[in-house]
Design an enzyme around this catalytic site. Structure first.
Site, PDB file in Angstrom:
ATOM      1  N   ARG A  57       0.840  -1.209   0.000  1.00  2.00           N
ATOM      2  CA  ARG A  57       0.000   0.000   0.000  1.00  2.00           C
ATOM      3  C   ARG A  57       0.869   1.252   0.000  1.00  2.00           C
ATOM      4  NH1 ARG A  57      -1.515   1.739   4.622  1.00  2.00           N
ATOM      5  NH2 ARG A  57      -2.030  -0.300   5.490  1.00  2.00           N
ATOM      6  N   TYR A 110     -17.603  16.548 -15.310  1.00  3.13           N
ATOM      7  CA  TYR A 110     -18.006  15.143 -15.387  1.00  3.13           C
ATOM      8  C   TYR A 110     -18.973  14.846 -14.227  1.00  3.13           C
ATOM      9  CZ  TYR A 110     -17.666  10.120 -14.594  1.00  3.13           C
ATOM     10  OH  TYR A 110     -17.965   8.811 -14.360  1.00  3.13           O
ATOM     11  N   ASP A 187      -8.606  18.843 -14.680  1.00  3.23           N
ATOM     12  CA  ASP A 187      -8.850  17.454 -15.072  1.00  3.23           C
ATOM     13  C   ASP A 187      -8.460  17.354 -16.545  1.00  3.23           C
ATOM     14  OD1 ASP A 187      -9.916  15.073 -16.055  1.00  3.23           O
ATOM     15  OD2 ASP A 187     -11.630  15.118 -14.686  1.00  3.23           O
ATOM     16  N   LYS A 212      -8.875   6.313 -19.437  1.00  2.00           N
ATOM     17  CA  LYS A 212      -9.229   6.823 -20.762  1.00  2.00           C
ATOM     18  C   LYS A 212      -8.006   6.791 -21.686  1.00  2.00           C
ATOM     19  CE  LYS A 212     -13.162   7.177 -18.789  1.00  2.00           C
ATOM     20  NZ  LYS A 212     -13.218   7.843 -17.544  1.00  2.00           N
TER      21      LYS A 212
HETATM   22  C1  PLP Z   1     -13.288  13.834 -17.372  1.00  4.39           C
HETATM   23  C2  PLP Z   1     -13.360  12.696 -16.394  1.00  4.39           C
HETATM   24  N1  PLP Z   1     -12.802  12.827 -15.202  1.00  4.39           N
HETATM   25  C3  PLP Z   1     -12.838  11.830 -14.286  1.00  4.39           C
HETATM   26  C4  PLP Z   1     -13.486  10.641 -14.537  1.00  4.39           C
HETATM   27  C5  PLP Z   1     -13.545   9.567 -13.506  1.00  4.39           C
HETATM   28  O1  PLP Z   1     -12.630   8.557 -13.760  1.00  4.39           O
HETATM   29  P1  PLP Z   1     -12.850   6.996 -13.411  1.00  4.39           P
HETATM   30  O2  PLP Z   1     -14.051   6.520 -14.154  1.00  4.39           O
HETATM   31  O3  PLP Z   1     -11.567   6.362 -13.818  1.00  4.39           O
HETATM   32  O4  PLP Z   1     -13.062   6.935 -11.929  1.00  4.39           O
HETATM   33  C6  PLP Z   1     -14.069  10.453 -15.792  1.00  4.39           C
HETATM   34  C7  PLP Z   1     -14.748   9.182 -16.115  1.00  4.39           C
HETATM   35  O5  PLP Z   1     -15.483   9.067 -17.072  1.00  4.39           O
HETATM   36  C8  PLP Z   1     -14.012  11.517 -16.753  1.00  4.39           C
HETATM   37  O6  PLP Z   1     -14.578  11.399 -17.968  1.00  4.39           O
END
Ligand code: PLP
Length: 394
Positions: A57, A110, A187, A212
Site C-alpha cells: 500500500r 463530469y 482534469d 481513458k
Molecule cells: C473527465 C473525467 N474525469 C474523471 C473521470 C472519472 O474517472 P474513473 O471513471 O476512472 O473513476 C471520468 C470518467 O469518465 C471523466 O470522464
C-alpha cells in the site's frame, strides 16, 4: 544514452513516454521491467529495508514506474497513481480541503466528479459552486477574495469539458484562482498529457482518469494526481498511503504499457476526429457539431494555443431531439454504445442517460439531443460510413 537520461524532462514526449521509469532489470537485462506482485518485502533485521519498499500500500516498484512516467509526461515533480480517476480526485480533495472549504467547478464537469464533491464530500463540509468556466469574470466573482471568509480553496476545470467540449484558458484561470488564494486543478483526461500540459500553463494540480487515453485500450481502470509543490505532494502521498486507494500492480503495468504509445495514438485519434467532425457539419439532421478543431468552435483559437492537437472527442446535437439522438446511438455498428472514452476502439455515449445521468435535473444536466463520440483509431472512412448509415435512419 542511459535509460535514465532518455526518460529525462529534456527529451521529447515520445522518448519520455517509452523510457521514463522503465529502466531495464539489472540482473537479467529484461528490457521490460518485471511486474512486482508481492504485497510485502523482507527486512534484513527490524527496519532493515533493502530498497525502501516495506508494504504494497505504501509503495510498489511497478506503481512507482508508472508514477515516474506520469510525472515525466505531465512535466510534474510528483505523480500518484490510484485505483480510479474518482479515487484520485477523492484523495486530492481530502488532502487539500478541510470542512468549510469551497470548490468552484465547471458547470459541465463530469457527472461523477460533481457527485463525489456534492454527495460524498458535501456532507463532510465541503461546499461547491458550479460556474461557466468560459466566463472568467463570473469565475472571479465566484472564487471571492483572498483571505476573506468564503474564498474558494480549489478551482476545478475540465478543458475540453465533458461532454460540451468547452475550452477554458488555463493560464488566465490560474491567475484568477491565485489572485483569490485558491489552487487550480485541471482534469486533463480529455486532452491527455500529449495534447496539453496544464502545469506548464500555471495550474497547480493535474488529475486524470487514466482509464481513458492514458491506458488507451479500455482494459484498465485508474486515476492519477500530478503536481509540483513539495508540501502539497506530501499531503496527497499521505492520503494515498493512509487511505490506500492505490492502483494494483497489474493495473499499473497495463497503464504503463498503454502510456508508452500515447503520442502515436493521440495523433491518430485527432486525425480521425477532425475528418469526422468536418464530415458531420451540415449533415441533414445534425444541428450542431462540438469539436474544437472546427474553425467556428468558440474555443478554436484558444485550443490551438494551449493544445498540441484537438483530440479525439466530438459531441453532436441532433435537430430531431432526444428521439434522433437515441436512434443514432442505437444504430451504429463500429461505434459501440458504451460508457467511457479514450480507447483505440470508437465508442458512442448518450450522456444524459449514461455518463451524466447523476446530474440529471441539476444545472449540470446535459442536453437530451446530444451524443458524445470517442473516435478510435480505426480507418476514418469506415467510421464515417458507419455514422452515415446510422444518421440515414433519421
Ligand atoms: C473527465 C473525467 N474525469 C474523471 C473521470 C472519472 O474517472 P474513473 O471513471 O476512472 O473513476 C471520468 C470518467 O469518465 C471523466 O470522464
Amino acid at each position: 544514452m542511459s535509460e535514465q537520461n532518455a526518460g529525462s524532462q529534456n527529451s521529447g514526449f515520445n522518448t519520455r513516454a517509452v523510457h521514463a521509469g522503465q529502466e531495464f532489470e539489472p540482473r537479467t537485462g529484461a528490457v521490460v521491467p518485471p511486474l512486482h506482485f508481492s504485497s510485502t518485502y523482507a527486512q534484513d533485521g527490524i527496519g532493515g529495508l533493502r530498497s525502501g519498499y516495506e508494504y504494497g500500500r505504501g509503495g510498489n516498484p511497478t506503481r512507482d514506474a508508472l508514477q515516474e512516467q506520469l510525472a515525466a509526461l505531465e512535466g510534474g515533480a510528483h505523480a500518484y497513481s490510484f485505483g480510479s480517476g474518482l479515487a484520485a480526485e477523492d484523495a486530492l480533495i481530502r488532502a487539500l480541503c478541510r470542512p468549510g472549504d469551497r470548490i468552484v467547478l465547471g458547470n459541465d464537469a463530469y457527472g461523477g466528479t460533481y457527485r463525489l464533491i456534492s454527495r460524498v464530500l458535501g456532507p463532510w463540509g465541503i461546499a461547491n459552486q458550479p460556474v461557466d468556466m468560459a466566463d472568467l469574470d463570473g469565475v472571479r466573482a465566484a472564487v471571492g477574495t483572498a483571505g476573506t471568509d468564503g474564498a474558494a480553496r480549489l478551482v476545478w476545470v475540465e478543458t475540453p469539458s465533458n461532454p460540451l467540449m468547452k475550452i477554458t484558458d488555463i493560464a488566465a484561470l490560474a491567475e484568477v484562482a491565485h489572485d483569490a488564494g485558491a489552487l487550480l486543478v485541471v482534469d486533463n483526461t480529455f486532452a491527455s498529457p500529449y495534447l496539453q500540459n496544464p502545469l506548464a500553463l500555471g495550474a497547480d494540480v493535474v488529475v486524470h482518469s487514466t482509464t481513458k487515453y492514458i491506458g488507451g485500450h479500455s482494459d484498465v481502470v485508474g486515476g492519477a494526481v500530478v503536481l509540483n509543490d513539495e508540501e502539497l505532494a506530501e499531503k496527497v502521498g499521505f492520503v494515498q498511503f493512509a487511505v490506500g486507494a492505490v492502483s494494483g500492480p497489474m493495473d499499473a503495468f497495463l497503464t504503463t504499457r498503454g502510456l508508452k504509445t500515447l503520442g502515436v495514438r493521440m495523433e491518430r485519434h485527432s486525425d480521425n476526429a477532425q475528418k469526422i467532425a468536418e464530415w458531420l457539419v451540415g449533415r441533414p439532421g445534425v444541428e450542431k457539431v462540438l469539436y474544437p478543431g472546427l474553425p467556428d468552435h468558440p474555443g478554436h483559437e484558444l485550443a490551438a494555443k494551449q493544445m498540441r492537437r484537438f483530440g479525439g472527442m466530438i459531441s453532436v446535437q441532433f435537430a430531431g431531439g432526444e428521439a434522433a439522438a437515441r436512434t443514432v446511438a442505437e444504430s451504429t455498428r463500429l461505434f459501440t454504445l458504451a460508457e467511457s472514452l479514450g480507447g483505440i476502439e470508437s465508442l458512442m455515449n448518450y450522456p444524459s442517460e449514461m455518463t451524466h445521468a447523476s446530474v440529471k435535473g441539476t444545472e449540470l444536466a446535459v442536453p437530451v439531443n446530444l451524443l458524445r463520440l470517442s473516435v478510435g483509431i480505426e480507418d476514418a472512412a469506415d467510421l464515417i460510413a458507419d455514422l452515415d448509415a446510422a444518421i440515414a435512419r433519421l
